[in-house]
Enzyme design. Structure first.
Site, PDB file in Angstrom:
ATOM      1  N   ASP A  73      66.631  43.622  85.966  1.00 22.93           N
ATOM      2  CA  ASP A  73      65.368  43.659  85.236  1.00 22.93           C
ATOM      3  C   ASP A  73      65.474  43.017  83.860  1.00 22.93           C
ATOM      4  OD1 ASP A  73      66.684  45.490  83.643  1.00 22.93           O
ATOM      5  OD2 ASP A  73      65.637  47.233  84.433  1.00 22.93           O
ATOM      6  N   CYS A 120      65.229   2.090  79.719  1.00 21.81           N
ATOM      7  CA  CYS A 120      66.137   2.325  80.840  1.00 21.81           C
ATOM      8  C   CYS A 120      67.198   3.340  80.440  1.00 21.81           C
ATOM      9  CB  CYS A 120      66.788   1.023  81.300  1.00 21.81           C
ATOM     10  SG  CYS A 120      67.936   0.332  80.104  1.00 21.81           S
ATOM     11  N   ASP A 138      70.219  45.477  82.485  1.00 25.47           N
ATOM     12  CA  ASP A 138      71.206  44.640  83.154  1.00 25.47           C
ATOM     13  C   ASP A 138      71.575  43.397  82.356  1.00 25.47           C
ATOM     14  OD1 ASP A 138      71.154  46.332  85.460  1.00 25.47           O
ATOM     15  OD2 ASP A 138      69.262  45.408  86.014  1.00 25.47           O
ATOM     16  N   ASP A 156      70.546  44.539  91.399  1.00 31.96           N
ATOM     17  CA  ASP A 156      70.297  45.897  90.924  1.00 31.96           C
ATOM     18  C   ASP A 156      69.400  46.601  91.945  1.00 31.96           C
ATOM     19  OD1 ASP A 156      70.170  48.074  89.089  1.00 31.96           O
ATOM     20  OD2 ASP A 156      68.185  47.379  88.493  1.00 31.96           O
ATOM     21  N   CYS A 182      69.269   2.798  77.337  1.00 36.93           N
ATOM     22  CA  CYS A 182      68.611   3.163  76.070  1.00 36.93           C
ATOM     23  C   CYS A 182      68.860   4.637  75.743  1.00 36.93           C
ATOM     24  CB  CYS A 182      67.105   2.918  76.164  1.00 36.93           C
ATOM     25  SG  CYS A 182      66.618   1.203  76.311  1.00 36.93           S
TER      26      CYS A 182
END
Length: 742
Positions: A624, A25, A628, A434, A28
């Site tokens: 790209d 759970c 950039d 861009d 844990c």
């Protein structure tokens, strides 16, 4: 994004992924994460749904230290390697079959006990239809053999100083069984026994766990499907007795540079470059594109894509873990194992949940006993509190949705670096894009030119010589227009970022670049080309203009629709470009973009993104991933466009394999859909406990009903997350409709 910070940290640390067994759970996973993060030289992220722990290890800290710390916390860990997934799958299947057998045994033993409860609604009320010794005989195997997993998990948790769901189930059912056993041994005929309660709770919880395991297995179907796509063998060119021949080899044994053959209908075994042949390849599994992509010599092919009609002879460029497919699987796995910020609240709650529930159960027991004087009634209500208050649903709410969402994204060509990026994408209010290669096709071509005082071919050859070694799209357009002519030698070459290039060609000092840099006045010709959306490049010798070139890069057919989709979601689209204002205005108008920034040098795009963020807005950047990269890193969410670009994958939060702005819109919609599911899951997980615990404490829920409700809560959360499988990228749907004549 904190890419730089992550890079710095990664310089002196390594990340190791471990498969974790024994978690039941949210308590844990929360406790294990705290245990690991307290260890020197470890920073851990534990995912309950994926059953994984990603641990960043400092200098001098090995995997053995992690395994030891996990064992001390009551779980087992093993480093993830290439065969882990298959071994885990087989082990889980064996465990599932074993649990199925135990479940049916529990059902067979519990049904007679539950069946007698039907008589409670008759005139005789709660009367023992079965002898108490027989009830004990039926309930004990369910309690101590079938239910041993809860005792084992509870002991390990308590020994490690924590508490989890197993503690609640073991404590609640043991109280019911123990009380009933004492009543039976003492012969208190007037007192009820509750053997059926403990047995029914264990059987129902086990049913819930089986349904949960089955549903959780479906959350990783996307990554399993990707793994199955890659072929196991390849036909490789080798020296034979009678010259070169094709030999079938295991894909794992291929090396970069090997020549392999892909026949019609076969899958590409590794990443490569086409050497000979022409065909079309179905890349839908990578990009979501429904239409096959044409391939010719020089084009790239990717592992697991499917060749259509022609045979292709290819040279291997990426093998093993270096293929694009392997990178996708690795990124999807990392994203599925990461933790979204929205999960922090659930983690904080689950960390204190079990102790608080135990206090509520004790208060219920004492309150009912004191108020009503009937210990049996008090015990039943306390057991109901313990059983219904399970933090499983809370722990599964976020990671299951993340696993399904990132898997669906991978199928659509959207690679998410981590859950935090997926969460942030929904909040974007401004998207900077861009121009070249993002809004446009990224394949500029020379459309017009004017030469002054020299032949056009001579001017083109001089320009091509300067641009021959440049990778800039505009440079490639000029070189392509010059054809296969041997380039003239260049001396003293220098590139001026954002402006152009200069050097000595055939003894002449030349410059090639933007008219403004060359000092060329914008006459009517230049202005007309720019108004048409073309980029103008000039060639000059000293102060003398030798030629002007008009280069056009067509707008992507889908860009306008993508901008409209983004605007419809309330996202403000801003175009960033190094082009002049006139050209930028023309492209922006065609794309339906109202706001743009022109004349921005590559290094200044990050500053432009920072300026957009200044008002406290969440800003995304689409580029790209190469030129950039600084802007991608500066944005709140960076979207890198372009398949197979190493820089794109490293710089961005999300990588869009399909080079299309529609993918950015898809990614934002996927983020919104995933976060919507997470919020729904967390709401139901919280409301379930907020309503369930008081109802149980007030005596309105029996332990059996509470057990059933607890089991169903986890299943409902996972099932709700699986509804994300219905999500489809808008672009794929549109393209599919077009291809079907829609």
């Amino acid at each position: 994004m904190n890419n730089q910070q992550g890079a710095d940290a990664g310089a002196s640390a390594r990340v190791v992924e471990f498969a974790i067994a024994g978690m039941t759970c949210a308590a844990c996973s929360t406790r294990l994460e705290k245990v690991l993060n307290r260890q020197p030289g470890m920073r851990a992220n534990v995912n309950l749904a994926a059953e994984r722990a990603r641990v960043r290890l400092g200098d001098g800290v090995g995997a053995e230290a992690v395994i030891a710390a996990v064992a001390k916390a009551g779980f087992t860990a093993s480093p993830v390697d290439a065969g882990t997934r298959e071994r885990e799958k087989e082990a889980k299947q064996r465990a599932y079959r074993r649990e199925i057998r135990r479940f049916w045994i529990a059902v067979a033993l519990t049904l007679p006990l539950v069946g007698q409860m039907l008589f409670m609604f008759g005139e005789q009320g709660h009367q023992n239809e079965l002898p108490r010794w027989l009830q004990c005989l039926l309930a004990s195997p369910v309690q101590f053999w079938i239910g041993w997993r809860f005792y084992d998990g509870a002991w390990k948790a308590l020994r490690a100083g924590g508490a989890n769901m197993d503690v609640l189930v073991a404590l609640g059912t043991s109280m019911a069984w123990g009380f009933s056993a004492v009543v039976m041994v003492l012969g208190l005929d007037e007192q009820h026994v509750y053997f059926e309660g403990g047995a029914a709770v264990i059987t129902l919880v086990l049913l819930g766990k089986l349904l949960e395991a089955r549903a959780k297995a479906r959350t990783s179907e996307a990554i399993e499907a990707l793994i199955r796509l890659q072929p196991k063998t390849a036909r490789v060119e080798r020296d034979g007795e009678f010259g070169r021949e094709w030999v079938e080899m295991a894909v794992d044994s291929l090396m970069p540079g090997d020549i392999f053959l892909v026949r019609p209908g076969e899958s590409v075994p590794v990443d490569g470059e086409v050497v000979d042949g022409q065909s079309s390849v179905d890349e839908a599994m990578l990009t979501g594109e429904s239409m096959p992509v044409g391939k010719k010599p020089g084009d790239r092919v990717f592992a697991a894509t499917v060749n259509a009609q022609g045979a292709l002879r290819c040279r291997a460029t990426g093998v093993g873990e270096e293929t694009l497919l392997a990178g996708i699987i690795r990124l999807v796995g990392e994203a599925q194992g990461s933790k979204a910020p929205v999960q922090r609240l659930a983690d904080r709650v689950s960390g204190i949940f079990v102790p608080v529930v135990c206090l509520i159960a004790l208060s219920t027991l004492l309150g009912w006993w004191w108020h009503g004087g009937d210990f049996a009634v008090a015990l039943v209500n306390a057991v109901a509190v313990l059983v219904i208050a399970c933090p499983c649903a809370l722990g599964l709410a976020t990671p299951t949705a993340i696993m399904v969402g990132t898997g669906q994204g991978a199928r659509a060509g959207i690679l998410v670096r981590n859950a935090e990026a997926l969460e942030r994408a929904e909040k974007i209010s401004v998207l900077a894009v861009d121009k070249t290669g993002t809004l446009t096709l990224g394949r500029p071509s020379l459309t017009e030119m004017i030469a002054y005082g020299m032949a056009r071919d001579e001017a083109l050859n001089l320009a091509a010589a300067l641009e021959h070694h440049s990778e800039h799209p505009l440079a490639r357009a000029i070189v392509a227009a010059a054809g296969a002519v041997e380039p003239l030698p260049v001396d003293q070459f220098k590139a001026v970022p954002g402006r152009g290039v200069e050097g000595r060609v055939a003894g002449r000092c030349l410059r090639l670049g933007s008219p403004g840099w060359l000092g060329v006045a914008a006459d009517e010709t230049v202005a007309a080309w720019q108004r048409a959306g073309k980029t103008v490049v000039g060639l000059a010798e000293g102060e003398r203009l030798l030629a002007l070139f008009a280069i056009a890069d067509a707008l992507r057919p889908t860009s306008r629709a993508a901008v409209a989709r983004l605007s419809g979601r309330g996202v403000r689209v801003v175009m960033l470009t190094g082009d002049n204002a006139a050209t930028a205005a023309a492209i922006a108008f065609d794309a339906g973009i109202a706001e743009f920034r022109a004349g921005i040098l590559p290094g200044d795009k990050a500053a432009a993104v920072a300026e957009l963020k200044a008002g406290g807005l969440k800003v995304g950047m689409v580029g790209d991933g190469i030129n950039d990269a600084p802007a991608l890193a500066a944005a709140d969410v960076g979207f890198a466009i372009g398949a197979g670009s190493d820089a794109a994958i490293e710089a961005a939060d999300l990588t869009l394999i399909r080079s299309d702005l529609q993918s950015a819109a898809d990614a934002i919609e996927l983020s919104a859909a995933t976060l919507s599911k997470i919020r729904q899951n967390l709401f139901w997980a919280f409301i379930y406990n907020v309503l369930g615990i008081p109802l149980a404490a007030l005596g309105y829920l029996s332990p059996v009903v509470a057990g059933g409700a607890m089991a169903l809560s986890s299943v409902s959360v996972v099932s709700n997350s699986l509804r994300l499988k219905r999500w489809r990228p808008h672009a794929t749907e549109r393209q599919g409709a077009e291809s079907n004549g829609g």
